[in-house]
Scaffold this motif. Structure first.
Motif, short mmCIF file in Angstrom:
data_model
loop_
_atom_site.label_atom_id
_atom_site.label_comp_id
_atom_site.label_asym_id
_atom_site.label_seq_id
_atom_site.Cartn_x
_atom_site.Cartn_y
_atom_site.Cartn_z
N GLU A 97 11.97 -4.80 -2.06
CA GLU A 97 11.76 -5.87 -3.05
C GLU A 97 10.30 -5.93 -3.50
OE1 GLU A 97 13.35 -9.25 -0.98
OE2 GLU A 97 15.42 -8.63 -1.38
N VAL A 98 9.37 -5.77 -2.56
CA VAL A 98 7.94 -5.78 -2.91
C VAL A 98 7.60 -4.55 -3.74
CG1 VAL A 98 5.60 -5.58 -1.94
CG2 VAL A 98 7.25 -7.15 -0.92
N LEU A 99 8.19 -3.42 -3.42
CA LEU A 99 7.92 -2.17 -4.12
C LEU A 99 8.53 -2.15 -5.53
CD1 LEU A 99 6.56 0.60 -3.57
CD2 LEU A 99 8.82 1.44 -2.97
N ASP A 100 9.44 -3.05 -5.81
CA ASP A 100 10.14 -3.08 -7.09
C ASP A 100 9.18 -3.13 -8.28
OD1 ASP A 100 12.62 -3.04 -8.54
OD2 ASP A 100 12.28 -5.15 -8.99
N HIS A 101 8.07 -3.84 -8.17
CA HIS A 101 7.10 -3.92 -9.27
C HIS A 101 6.51 -2.54 -9.57
CE1 HIS A 101 4.07 -5.37 -12.00
NE2 HIS A 101 3.15 -4.78 -11.28
N THR A 102 6.17 -1.79 -8.52
CA THR A 102 5.65 -0.44 -8.72
C THR A 102 6.70 0.44 -9.40
OG1 THR A 102 4.21 -0.63 -6.79
CG2 THR A 102 4.68 1.60 -7.56
N CYS A 103 7.96 0.26 -9.01
CA CYS A 103 9.03 1.02 -9.65
C CYS A 103 9.09 0.70 -11.14
CB CYS A 103 10.38 0.69 -9.01
SG CYS A 103 10.53 1.24 -7.31
N GLU A 104 9.06 -0.58 -11.47
CA GLU A 104 9.15 -0.99 -12.88
C GLU A 104 8.00 -0.42 -13.70
OE1 GLU A 104 9.46 -5.22 -13.15
OE2 GLU A 104 11.28 -5.28 -11.97
N THR A 105 6.78 -0.50 -13.18
CA THR A 105 5.64 0.00 -13.93
C THR A 105 5.63 1.52 -14.01
OG1 THR A 105 4.18 -0.05 -11.99
CG2 THR A 105 4.21 -2.03 -13.40
N SER A 106 6.44 2.18 -13.18
CA SER A 106 6.55 3.64 -13.19
C SER A 106 7.78 4.10 -13.98
CB SER A 106 6.62 4.17 -11.76
OG SER A 106 5.43 3.86 -11.07
N GLY A 107 8.51 3.18 -14.58
CA GLY A 107 9.69 3.54 -15.36
C GLY A 107 10.93 3.80 -14.53
N LEU A 108 10.93 3.33 -13.29
CA LEU A 108 12.08 3.50 -12.41
C LEU A 108 12.63 2.13 -12.05
CD1 LEU A 108 10.63 6.15 -9.94
CD2 LEU A 108 12.13 6.57 -11.88
N GLU A 109 13.87 2.13 -11.60
CA GLU A 109 14.45 0.89 -11.08
C GLU A 109 15.21 1.20 -9.80
OE1 GLU A 109 17.69 -1.02 -13.20
OE2 GLU A 109 17.89 0.78 -14.43
N VAL A 110 15.38 0.18 -8.98
CA VAL A 110 16.14 0.32 -7.75
C VAL A 110 17.61 0.27 -8.12
CG1 VAL A 110 16.63 -0.67 -5.49
CG2 VAL A 110 14.29 -0.75 -6.40
N VAL A 151 15.71 1.30 5.83
CA VAL A 151 16.58 1.26 4.66
C VAL A 151 16.34 2.50 3.80
CG1 VAL A 151 16.64 -1.27 4.56
CG2 VAL A 151 14.95 -0.03 3.22
N LEU A 152 17.34 2.84 3.01
CA LEU A 152 17.22 3.87 2.00
C LEU A 152 17.35 3.20 0.65
CD1 LEU A 152 19.46 6.70 3.49
CD2 LEU A 152 16.96 6.64 3.39
N ALA A 153 16.43 3.50 -0.24
CA ALA A 153 16.48 2.96 -1.59
C ALA A 153 16.67 4.12 -2.55
CB ALA A 153 15.18 2.21 -1.91
N LEU A 154 17.65 3.99 -3.43
CA LEU A 154 17.89 4.98 -4.46
C LEU A 154 17.26 4.48 -5.75
CD1 LEU A 154 19.35 7.65 -5.19
CD2 LEU A 154 21.28 6.24 -5.95
N LEU A 155 16.36 5.26 -6.31
CA LEU A 155 15.65 4.90 -7.53
C LEU A 155 16.03 5.86 -8.64
CD1 LEU A 155 12.06 4.62 -5.98
CD2 LEU A 155 13.86 2.89 -5.98
#
Length: 154
Positions: free
Chosen positions: A110-123, A137-141
């Protein structure tokens, strides 16, 4: 699949073991030693990036005396290397590619989600390993523009 496998690790011993394992298969495997954000060619694209960065917060590494600190210390919040993984993966991901990222908890995702968004990725999905996420946990982006069916969560 016939695809080339590129394995990257900054630790020389891990690379040596990876090379020994790669020599046992007939697949196209390349092992690169160094920081992942420094050893990839800018034009390289991958269908799948699997990343297992250190994710233990620095103040908690003493709780794991059997593990080398360099292998588990993820910085103040445990996400320093994971953020670099996401940013780097986003630049090297094929258009319909995916990133499979191992972290310590759903909260870290959840904390990393912002970095994903600014990198053009989503969880796209999060799956806990072990009883109650006791093994991480495993997160698929994937790219934000993905319109296909979402993988099962749980």
């Amino acid at each position: 699949t016939g695809r080339r496998l590129v394995m990257v690790d900054a630790e020389p011993r891990a690379c040596a073991l990876a090379r020994l394992n790669a020599a046992q298969v007939e697949e196209d495997v390349e092992v690169r030693e160094g920081r992942f954000d420094a050893v990839l060619d800018p034009a390289e694209r991958f269908a799948l990036v699997v990343a297992d960065p250190p994710w233990v917060p620095s103040q908690r590494v003493a709780e794991f005396p059997e593990d080398p600190v360099w292998a588990i210390d993820g910085g103040i919040d445990g996400l320093e290397v994971a953020r670099r993984c996401v940013r780097t993966a986003s630049r090297h991901l094929a258009a319909d590619g995916r990133v499979l990222l191992q972290l310590g908890s759903v909260e870290q995702v959840e904390v990393l989600d912002h970095t994903c968004e600014t990198s053009g990725l989503e969880v796209l999905a999060v799956r806990e390993a072990g009883e109650g996420g006791s093994r991480g946990v495993l997160a698929l982006l994937g790219p934000e523009a993905w319109t296909g069916p979402r993988p099962h969560e749980g």
